[in-house]
Design a protein around this motif. Structure first.
Motif, PDB file in Angstrom:
ATOM      1  N   LYS A 169      44.194  32.845  41.360  1.00 11.66           N
ATOM      2  CA  LYS A 169      44.512  31.905  40.280  1.00 11.66           C
ATOM      3  C   LYS A 169      45.832  31.190  40.531  1.00 11.66           C
ATOM      4  CE  LYS A 169      41.712  33.849  36.581  1.00 11.66           C
ATOM      5  NZ  LYS A 169      40.767  32.710  36.695  1.00 11.66           N
ATOM      6  N   GLU A 170      46.808  31.897  41.097  1.00 10.80           N
ATOM      7  CA  GLU A 170      48.076  31.241  41.445  1.00 10.80           C
ATOM      8  C   GLU A 170      47.847  30.186  42.520  1.00 10.80           C
ATOM      9  OE1 GLU A 170      51.346  33.754  42.446  1.00 10.80           O
ATOM     10  OE2 GLU A 170      51.378  34.767  40.501  1.00 10.80           O
ATOM     11  N   ASN A 223      37.530  22.596  49.869  1.00 12.57           N
ATOM     12  CA  ASN A 223      37.683  21.284  49.229  1.00 12.57           C
ATOM     13  C   ASN A 223      37.414  21.264  47.727  1.00 12.57           C
ATOM     14  OD1 ASN A 223      34.939  21.638  49.293  1.00 12.57           O
ATOM     15  ND2 ASN A 223      34.463  19.608  50.082  1.00 12.57           N
ATOM     16  N   SER A 224      37.679  22.380  47.043  1.00 11.32           N
ATOM     17  CA  SER A 224      37.645  22.341  45.581  1.00 11.32           C
ATOM     18  C   SER A 224      38.492  23.484  45.041  1.00 11.32           C
ATOM     19  CB  SER A 224      36.215  22.436  45.036  1.00 11.32           C
ATOM     20  OG  SER A 224      35.798  23.772  44.891  1.00 11.32           O
ATOM     21  N   PHE A 225      39.012  23.303  43.813  1.00  6.96           N
ATOM     22  CA  PHE A 225      39.826  24.344  43.183  1.00  6.96           C
ATOM     23  C   PHE A 225      39.004  25.622  43.017  1.00  6.96           C
ATOM     24  CE2 PHE A 225      41.418  20.306  41.108  1.00  6.96           C
ATOM     25  CZ  PHE A 225      42.511  20.170  41.943  1.00  6.96           C
ATOM     26  N   ARG A 226      37.758  25.459  42.612  1.00 11.33           N
ATOM     27  CA  ARG A 226      36.890  26.605  42.364  1.00 11.33           C
ATOM     28  C   ARG A 226      36.592  27.349  43.657  1.00 11.33           C
ATOM     29  NH1 ARG A 226      31.256  26.587  41.648  1.00 11.33           N
ATOM     30  NH2 ARG A 226      31.344  24.321  41.869  1.00 11.33           N
ATOM     31  N   PHE A 227      36.353  26.592  44.743  1.00  8.86           N
ATOM     32  CA  PHE A 227      36.055  27.226  46.019  1.00  8.86           C
ATOM     33  C   PHE A 227      37.266  28.001  46.550  1.00  8.86           C
ATOM     34  CE2 PHE A 227      32.500  24.032  47.338  1.00  8.86           C
ATOM     35  CZ  PHE A 227      31.694  24.551  46.337  1.00  8.86           C
ATOM     36  N   VAL A 228      38.469  27.498  46.288  1.00 10.46           N
ATOM     37  CA  VAL A 228      39.673  28.211  46.709  1.00 10.46           C
ATOM     38  C   VAL A 228      39.709  29.595  46.063  1.00 10.46           C
ATOM     39  CG1 VAL A 228      42.184  28.296  46.407  1.00 10.46           C
ATOM     40  CG2 VAL A 228      41.117  26.234  47.301  1.00 10.46           C
ATOM     41  N   GLU A 229      39.458  29.655  44.767  1.00  8.89           N
ATOM     42  CA  GLU A 229      39.463  30.939  44.067  1.00  8.89           C
ATOM     43  C   GLU A 229      38.387  31.868  44.613  1.00  8.89           C
ATOM     44  OE1 GLU A 229      40.293  31.491  39.917  1.00  8.89           O
ATOM     45  OE2 GLU A 229      40.482  29.334  39.618  1.00  8.89           O
ATOM     46  N   ARG A 230      37.189  31.328  44.805  1.00  9.14           N
ATOM     47  CA  ARG A 230      36.074  32.161  45.263  1.00  9.14           C
ATOM     48  C   ARG A 230      36.287  32.645  46.697  1.00  9.14           C
ATOM     49  NH1 ARG A 230      31.078  28.383  43.922  1.00  9.14           N
ATOM     50  NH2 ARG A 230      30.090  29.783  45.442  1.00  9.14           N
ATOM     51  N   PHE A 234      36.668  36.679  47.815  1.00  9.51           N
ATOM     52  CA  PHE A 234      35.831  37.351  48.818  1.00  9.51           C
ATOM     53  C   PHE A 234      36.685  37.904  49.949  1.00  9.51           C
ATOM     54  CE2 PHE A 234      33.625  37.454  52.845  1.00  9.51           C
ATOM     55  CZ  PHE A 234      32.482  38.189  52.538  1.00  9.51           C
ATOM     56  N   GLU A 235      37.622  37.093  50.435  1.00  6.26           N
ATOM     57  CA  GLU A 235      38.411  37.486  51.602  1.00  6.26           C
ATOM     58  C   GLU A 235      39.303  38.690  51.300  1.00  6.26           C
ATOM     59  OE1 GLU A 235      39.622  37.539  55.495  1.00  6.26           O
ATOM     60  OE2 GLU A 235      37.906  36.551  54.525  1.00  6.26           O
ATOM     61  N   VAL A 236      39.872  38.739  50.101  1.00  2.12           N
ATOM     62  CA  VAL A 236      40.703  39.884  49.719  1.00  2.12           C
ATOM     63  C   VAL A 236      39.860  41.163  49.700  1.00  2.12           C
ATOM     64  CG1 VAL A 236      41.975  40.917  47.794  1.00  2.12           C
ATOM     65  CG2 VAL A 236      42.422  38.549  48.451  1.00  2.12           C
ATOM     66  N   GLU A 237      38.689  41.061  49.095  1.00  3.16           N
ATOM     67  CA  GLU A 237      37.805  42.227  49.032  1.00  3.16           C
ATOM     68  C   GLU A 237      37.382  42.662  50.437  1.00  3.16           C
ATOM     69  OE1 GLU A 237      33.503  43.499  47.041  1.00  3.16           O
ATOM     70  OE2 GLU A 237      34.572  41.717  46.310  1.00  3.16           O
ATOM     71  N   LEU A 255      35.473  30.281  57.860  1.00  3.41           N
ATOM     72  CA  LEU A 255      34.916  29.226  57.018  1.00  3.41           C
ATOM     73  C   LEU A 255      34.366  29.839  55.744  1.00  3.41           C
ATOM     74  CD1 LEU A 255      32.954  27.031  59.604  1.00  3.41           C
ATOM     75  CD2 LEU A 255      35.155  26.509  58.526  1.00  3.41           C
ATOM     76  N   PHE A 256      34.446  29.098  54.648  1.00  4.92           N
ATOM     77  CA  PHE A 256      33.875  29.560  53.381  1.00  4.92           C
ATOM     78  C   PHE A 256      32.513  28.912  53.173  1.00  4.92           C
ATOM     79  CE2 PHE A 256      33.366  28.939  48.696  1.00  4.92           C
ATOM     80  CZ  PHE A 256      33.136  30.280  48.386  1.00  4.92           C
ATOM     81  N   ASP A 257      31.513  29.734  52.920  1.00  6.34           N
ATOM     82  CA  ASP A 257      30.158  29.265  52.644  1.00  6.34           C
ATOM     83  C   ASP A 257      29.924  29.390  51.142  1.00  6.34           C
ATOM     84  OD1 ASP A 257      27.453  28.884  52.259  1.00  6.34           O
ATOM     85  OD2 ASP A 257      26.846  29.986  54.046  1.00  6.34           O
ATOM     86  N   PRO A 258      29.979  28.257  50.393  1.00  6.23           N
ATOM     87  CA  PRO A 258      29.843  28.339  48.936  1.00  6.23           C
ATOM     88  C   PRO A 258      28.456  28.774  48.471  1.00  6.23           C
ATOM     89  CG  PRO A 258      29.939  26.052  49.652  1.00  6.23           C
ATOM     90  CD  PRO A 258      30.240  26.887  50.848  1.00  6.23           C
ATOM     91  N   GLU A 259      27.433  28.561  49.297  1.00  2.73           N
ATOM     92  CA  GLU A 259      26.088  28.959  48.901  1.00  2.73           C
ATOM     93  C   GLU A 259      25.939  30.479  48.938  1.00  2.73           C
ATOM     94  OE1 GLU A 259      23.099  26.898  51.074  1.00  2.73           O
ATOM     95  OE2 GLU A 259      23.768  24.906  50.415  1.00  2.73           O
ATOM     96  N   ARG A 260      26.524  31.105  49.945  1.00  6.28           N
ATOM     97  CA  ARG A 260      26.477  32.563  50.037  1.00  6.28           C
ATOM     98  C   ARG A 260      27.692  33.230  49.405  1.00  6.28           C
ATOM     99  NH1 ARG A 260      24.135  33.932  56.120  1.00  6.28           N
ATOM    100  NH2 ARG A 260      22.190  32.745  55.937  1.00  6.28           N
ATOM    101  N   ASP A 261      28.664  32.408  48.995  1.00  8.62           N
ATOM    102  CA  ASP A 261      29.882  32.902  48.365  1.00  8.62           C
ATOM    103  C   ASP A 261      30.599  33.907  49.265  1.00  8.62           C
ATOM    104  OD1 ASP A 261      31.549  32.501  46.221  1.00  8.62           O
ATOM    105  OD2 ASP A 261      30.792  34.203  45.078  1.00  8.62           O
ATOM    106  N   GLU A 262      30.778  33.533  50.534  1.00  7.96           N
ATOM    107  CA  GLU A 262      31.414  34.426  51.483  1.00  7.96           C
ATOM    108  C   GLU A 262      32.148  33.626  52.554  1.00  7.96           C
ATOM    109  OE1 GLU A 262      28.122  36.594  53.145  1.00  7.96           O
ATOM    110  OE2 GLU A 262      27.689  35.028  54.633  1.00  7.96           O
TER     111      GLU A 262
END
Length: 493
Positions: A169-170, A223-230, A234-237, A255-262
């Motif tokens: 969130k920060e 490339n989005s605020f929401r994707f940054v959080e997601r 995932f990466e922290v976990e 790379l972040f895959d927004p469809e798989r959320d990973e």
């Protein structure tokens, strides 16, 4: 074991120049592929780059906007690497002497407090082209990659933070703050969907209380605020699970895959020496005199943090309201115009964040495309304040203005009120006459009211209020109706 997250962002902002950073080719978005790449952008033999002065000015304005040091001299370097969309084989960037030095960005946290995130530096560079994979769903180009070089040479400002953020969130709040600053300054449109702003996220974890940093992974081009959080979540976990299972985090680019959320591995992370940086022989150092920097400082608009503070101190808004209304320049300007028209900051804030924002969200419109102008909304609020209409009627007037039903060219709150007969009835005699009729028509409810304990009657009066408002077609003043009803009903008990 308790773990602490450590986050730093590298934000890439495309600057809003009409031409590229080292050539006269257009930067307009959406042109036919490879129609806006000239010989300079492609690094053809015999061509020389010429620095775009507007890009320099925009970079300095950003630095001033975050209270950063502005070095007198900055130098361009060549960053050498091969990629299909980088035909020159190197990117002209700034490694050792960037145009913007250390500064800081203030972010707003969920609990209403603020935090300063340090910026290490910001540097100018040219963007690369774009690789397009799987060109056509029809099968044409299947399994191939196309190269569009229109973006090659577009001026970028890369803003590198210190690893000061401790949660997803920060990080999102910091990215939003950067977005607000660059759009307030007018140096970028900040359109993340079109790639005008994107970021690389550096994430690591370490045991709570440990001073040294853990091994970081870099998540590219989010490339989005929401994707940054997601992506961070995932990466922290992933990293914590890996460490707790006895493994090691590898420094790599993901790379972040927004469809798989990973996130998934892309390549091992290069070090600075892997790029073989050296000063660009085709560009002289950029020397900024103090008069030039001071002139640009004088052109700065009021920036988000200052506007937020003024909304609280001068207009009496809460920290939350001030933060929401100052988040974008367009929102702030709209709110201030409404407030100036109606004269009540709190009511203006409530309507802009409530009825107006709700309608904009439903229609998917930015505030600058609102069918209801700030003047129209301010005049509508003023009619509520002077008791011309009540709150219920005001919402009807807003909908009429939204749909252009305001009486021809006037399309004003007053025109809607007149055309729809919504003017509030405040004449005591007229309201009393309606009350008398409602009481006469409601003998059973009157008997219940009489038989009720005095402390229970307050809830029962709602029936009579509703009937009077219905009789007046919603135009009776609710406060007068309540007061006169209670007086008359109590007199009959």
């Amino acid at each position: 074991m308790q773990w602490e997250t450590v986050i730093g962002l590298e934000v890439h902002v495309q600057l809003a120049t009409r031409s590229k950073i080292f050539s006269g080719a257009s930067t307009a978005f959406g042109a036919e592929p490879n129609s806006q790449a000239c010989a300079v952008d492609l690094g053809m033999p015999g061509v020389l780059p010429v620095l775009n002065e507007a890009a320099v000015a925009m970079a300095v304005q950003f630095g001033l906007g975050i209270h950063a040091e502005i070095p007198e001299v900055s130098v361009f370097d060549r960053k050498n690497y091969f990629y299909p969309d980088l035909p020159k084989g190197y990117q002209t960037s700034q490694m050792y002497h960037p145009i913007v030095g250390p500064g800081e960005v203030e972010i707003s946290l969920e609990d209403g407090s603020t935090k300063a995130v340090r910026v290490h530096h910001a540097h100018l560079e040219e963007d690369a082209g774009k690789s397009l994979h799987e060109l056509s769903s029809s099968g044409r180009g299947h399994g191939m990659t196309g190269i569009d070089l229109n973006r090659a040479g577009t001026p970028l400002l890369e803003i590198v933070s210190e690893p000061d953020m401790r949660s997803a969130k920060e990080a999102a709040a910091y990215l939003k703050a950067i977005h607000s600053i660059v759009t307030y300054l007018g140096i970028s449109d900040g359109n993340m969907a079109e790639g005008s702003m994107r970021c690389d996220v550096n994430v690591s974890v370490r045991p709570q209380g440990q001073a040294s940093f853990g091994t970081r992974a870099e998540i590219k081009n989010v490339n989005s605020f929401r994707f940054v959080e997601r992506a961070i979540a995932f990466e922290v976990e992933r990293q914590i699970e890996l460490l707790e299972d006895g493994g090691e985090v590898v420094q790599e680019t993901r790379l972040f895959d927004p469809e798989r959320d990973e996130t998934r591995s892309m390549r091992t992370k290069e070090q600075a020496n892997d790029y073989r940086y050296f000063p660009c022989p085709d560009l002289l150092p950029v020397v900024l005199d103090r008069a030039y920097v001071d002139h640009l400082r004088d052109t700065l608009p009021e920036l988000p943090a200052d506007k937020r503070a003024r909304f609280q101190d001068a207009l009496g808004l809460s920290a939350y309201d001030a933060g929401v209304l100052s988040a974008s320049r367009e929102m702030a300007e709209y709110f201030e115009a409404v407030q100036e028209t109606c004269g009540d900051a709190k009511l203006a804030a409530n309507w802009v964040q409530g009825e107006l924002s709700g309608a904009l969200n439903r229609e998917g419109l930015p505030i600058q495309d609102s069918p209801v102008s700030a003047t129209q909304l301010g005049e509508l609020i003023a009619r509520v304040m002077d008791d011309t209409i009540n709150g219920k009627a005001a919402k009807q007037v807003f909908q009429a203005l939204w749909h252009g039903e305001g009486g021809g060219e006037a399309n004003s709150a007053d025109a809607v009120i007149e055309a729809k007969g919504l003017k509030q009835v405040t004449d005591t005699g007229a309201i009393e006459a309606m009350i008398d009729q409602v009481i006469a028509d409601s003998p059973a409810q009157l008997a219940q009211y009489r038989d009720a304990e005095p402390d229970k009657r307050g809830k029962m009066i709602g029936y009579f209020v509703g009937q009077v408002m219905k009789a007046s077609r919603g135009t009776a003043n609710p406060q007068q109706v309540n007061a006169l009803l209670k007086e008359k009903l109590d007199a009959l008990c």
